[in-house]
Design an enzyme around this catalytic site. Structure first.
Site, short mmCIF file in Angstrom:
data_model
loop_
_atom_site.label_atom_id
_atom_site.label_comp_id
_atom_site.label_asym_id
_atom_site.label_seq_id
_atom_site.Cartn_x
_atom_site.Cartn_y
_atom_site.Cartn_z
N GLY A 159 1.09 -1.03 6.13
CA GLY A 159 -0.02 -1.85 5.65
C GLY A 159 -0.33 -1.59 4.19
O GLY A 159 -0.55 -2.53 3.41
N ARG A 196 -8.80 1.36 16.30
CA ARG A 196 -8.87 2.81 16.48
C ARG A 196 -10.18 3.28 17.10
O ARG A 196 -10.22 4.37 17.69
CB ARG A 196 -8.63 3.52 15.13
CG ARG A 196 -7.17 3.52 14.73
CD ARG A 196 -6.91 4.29 13.46
NE ARG A 196 -5.47 4.31 13.19
CZ ARG A 196 -4.94 4.58 12.01
NH1 ARG A 196 -5.74 4.85 10.98
NH2 ARG A 196 -3.63 4.59 11.84
N SER A 209 -12.37 -0.59 0.02
CA SER A 209 -10.94 -0.67 0.32
C SER A 209 -10.12 -0.33 -0.91
O SER A 209 -10.08 -1.10 -1.87
CB SER A 209 -10.57 -2.07 0.82
OG SER A 209 -9.15 -2.19 0.93
N GLN A 213 -6.98 -0.28 -0.91
CA GLN A 213 -5.83 -1.18 -0.92
C GLN A 213 -6.14 -2.47 -1.67
O GLN A 213 -5.32 -2.95 -2.46
CB GLN A 213 -5.39 -1.49 0.52
CG GLN A 213 -4.83 -0.28 1.25
CD GLN A 213 -4.46 -0.59 2.68
OE1 GLN A 213 -4.60 -1.73 3.14
NE2 GLN A 213 -3.99 0.41 3.40
N ARG A 252 2.79 4.52 -3.83
CA ARG A 252 2.50 4.12 -5.21
C ARG A 252 3.59 4.57 -6.17
O ARG A 252 3.89 3.88 -7.15
CB ARG A 252 1.13 4.66 -5.63
CG ARG A 252 -0.04 3.91 -4.97
CD ARG A 252 -1.32 4.73 -5.01
NE ARG A 252 -2.49 3.99 -4.55
CZ ARG A 252 -2.81 3.79 -3.27
NH1 ARG A 252 -2.02 4.28 -2.32
NH2 ARG A 252 -3.89 3.11 -2.94
N ARG A 269 -1.59 7.74 14.44
CA ARG A 269 -2.71 8.70 14.38
C ARG A 269 -3.37 8.88 15.74
O ARG A 269 -3.84 9.98 16.06
CB ARG A 269 -3.71 8.25 13.31
CG ARG A 269 -3.09 8.21 11.93
CD ARG A 269 -4.10 8.19 10.80
NE ARG A 269 -3.45 7.82 9.55
CZ ARG A 269 -2.75 8.65 8.77
NH1 ARG A 269 -2.62 9.92 9.14
NH2 ARG A 269 -2.20 8.22 7.65
N ARG A 300 -2.26 -7.75 11.62
CA ARG A 300 -3.34 -7.29 10.74
C ARG A 300 -3.65 -8.33 9.67
O ARG A 300 -2.75 -8.85 9.02
CB ARG A 300 -2.96 -5.95 10.11
CG ARG A 300 -2.76 -4.87 11.14
CD ARG A 300 -2.19 -3.60 10.55
NE ARG A 300 -3.12 -2.93 9.66
CZ ARG A 300 -2.85 -1.79 9.03
NH1 ARG A 300 -1.66 -1.22 9.19
NH2 ARG A 300 -3.74 -1.24 8.24
N ASP A 345 -9.06 7.46 7.77
CA ASP A 345 -7.92 7.67 8.67
C ASP A 345 -8.07 8.90 9.55
O ASP A 345 -7.27 9.11 10.47
CB ASP A 345 -6.63 7.80 7.86
CG ASP A 345 -6.18 6.48 7.26
OD1 ASP A 345 -6.47 5.43 7.86
OD2 ASP A 345 -5.56 6.51 6.19
N SER A 382 -0.13 7.91 0.55
CA SER A 382 -0.66 6.98 -0.46
C SER A 382 0.08 7.13 -1.78
O SER A 382 0.46 6.13 -2.41
CB SER A 382 -2.16 7.23 -0.67
OG SER A 382 -2.89 6.92 0.48
#
Length: 439
Positions: free
Chosen positions: A95, A350, A167, A169, A29, A394, A123, A319, A25
């Site tokens: 994503g 998942r 979220s 994101q 960024r 994952r 997605r 996750d 993450s």
């Protein structure tokens, strides 16, 4: 790794000390904020996985100069904004990357077309595109905003936006768009999500105001913000550290230490849950790095028991549910994981793939629309399966960890995608004593 599968075989104890790869993450960024900023941004400890490298290439497409100076060391020369790309922006499997980049790009008078690999193109992006459209951006694409799509930005209005789902994101995309919106933006967050964007915006010189109003977070970014290049030291990724640590908990006689793991409370839900299950997890050498608390975590083999995971904890570990399910398969009793419907729209479904993989290995799993229940017996599962990962890194790593402690070997069909988040995973596990070979 080659196109062949990968197999993990049960063996002796795992022992050793390793360092977690850089947090995914924060790596994304650092690239995006460095490109938006004026001047030089230097990054150390960057995760050099396929997803982050796709974001680095995307920043070049928007006009930033991005160069690698050594292992994990990068330099970004930002121009104080984005330029219009001359070609399609391919974000690979990233994503996080594409959603944050679309938010950042929406603030500039440009037109950009985004695409990705087969998984990313499946997605939905509408959850990000909807607030951007309310701010004045326009887009043209497929149903539910699936890639490929074209985004036209510029002349954005300010926005007060309540997140319809937890979220980080979506929150981050709105904040990045708000950097160049008239009147600024405010994001209202009923459930707290990872706050790396807020922390890093401050590190790049922006004013970010966060207030708690009756348990609801309000994040305000006033208008007229300018970002200035800075230095970012990327801490170890707790999502990646989870794999060797859970291996240490389920392989008898093991003791594994992962150094430099980020301990942000909005990212450590898995460690809290494992401790509630009776795991011997010890955190030591706690310190601060680039505004984030980091520490070393030691996992020792533990006899665990099932728990009910609070649904409100999901944003802090969304996750990590596949690897938690693996730990639950070795525990005694039921581990209940609900309120995690978000898992169905990750790199894969998942929930379905975790349940299918565990069942193939002899674990009793009860799948629900918004979660699943693992019925553990306290014994090592049978194993012996070839697990279909559907290109999800994952899912792949979680079942390889299971194979190290199952009664017989577990194979996965597509190891190549592991490099999206954890290049060197197989080598690290071998270094700890794990038996991972091509299948």
């Amino acid at each position: 790794m080659t196109a062949a599968g990968l197999k993990s075989t049960p063996g002796g104890p795992l022992r050793g000390t390793v360092r977690a790869p850089g947090d995914k993450s924060i790596s994304h960024r650092s690239m995006i904020l460095g490109a938006l900023a004026s001047g030089t941004t230097t990054v150390e400890g960057l995760l050099e996985g396929a997803d982050v490298l796709a974001t680095a290439q995307a920043m070049r497409s928007f006009g930033a100069r991005v160069e690698q100076e050594g292992v994990g060391r990068w330099r970004i020369e930002g121009q104080g904004g984005f330029l219009e790309p001359s070609d399609v922006v391919d974000c690979g499997n990233a994503g996080t990357g594409v959603r944050l980049i679309m938010g950042a790009a929406a603030g500039f008078p440009l037109c950009a077309t985004f695409t990705g690999d087969g998984s990313l193109r499946s997605r939905p992006m509408s959850r990000v595109l909807d607030p951007l459209a309310r701010m004045g951006a326009t887009w043209l694409g497929r149903d539910k905003g699936r890639l490929p799509l074209t985004l036209k930005g510029g002349n954005l209005r300010g926005l007060q936006y309540t997140l319809p789902m937890a979220s980080a994101q979506v929150k981050s995309a709105v904040l990045l768009a708000g950097l160049h919106a008239e009147g600024g933006v405010e994001v209202i967050e009923p459930e707290a999500t990872r706050d790396h964007t807020e922390r890093m915006l401050r590190a790049f010189g922006a004013e970010v105001i966060v207030e708690d109003q009756g348990g609801v977070r309000h994040i305000r970014l006033p208008a007229g913000q300018k970002l200035t290049g800075t230095h970012v030291a990327v801490p170890g990724d707790p999502s990646s550290a989870a794999f060797p640590l859970v291996a240490g908990l389920i392989v008898p006689g093991s003791e594994v230490t992962v150094e430099g793991v980020m301990l942000n409370e909005l990212r450590t839900g898995l460690f809290t849950t494992l401790r509630e299950m009776g795991a011997d997890l010890v955190i030591s050498n706690v310190r601060e790095s680039s505004g984030e608390e980091v520490g070393d975590i030691t996992a020792r083999y533990s006899r665990m028991h099932g728990v009910v995971v609070p649904p409100e904890r999901a944003p802090a570990m969304i996750d990590e549910y596949p690897i938690l399910a693996v730990a639950a398969a070795f525990a005694t009793g039921d581990t209940v994981m609900r309120g995690v419907g978000e898992m169905r729209v990750k790199e894969s479904d998942r929930i379905a793939l975790t349940a299918a993989g565990l069942e193939a290995c002899g674990v009793d799993v009860e799948e629900e629309p918004e979660g699943f229940i693992v019925h553990g017996t306290g014994q090592a599962p049978r194993g012996g399966a070839m697990v279909e990962t559907h290109g999800d890194h994952r899912i792949a790593m979680s079942h390889l960890i299971l194979g190290l402690a199952a009664q017989s070997a577990v194979s996965i069909d597509e190891p190549g995608m592991i490099a999206t988040s954890f290049p060197g995973f197989a080598e690290m596990m071998r270094g700890l004593g794990g038996d991972l070979v091509e299948a």
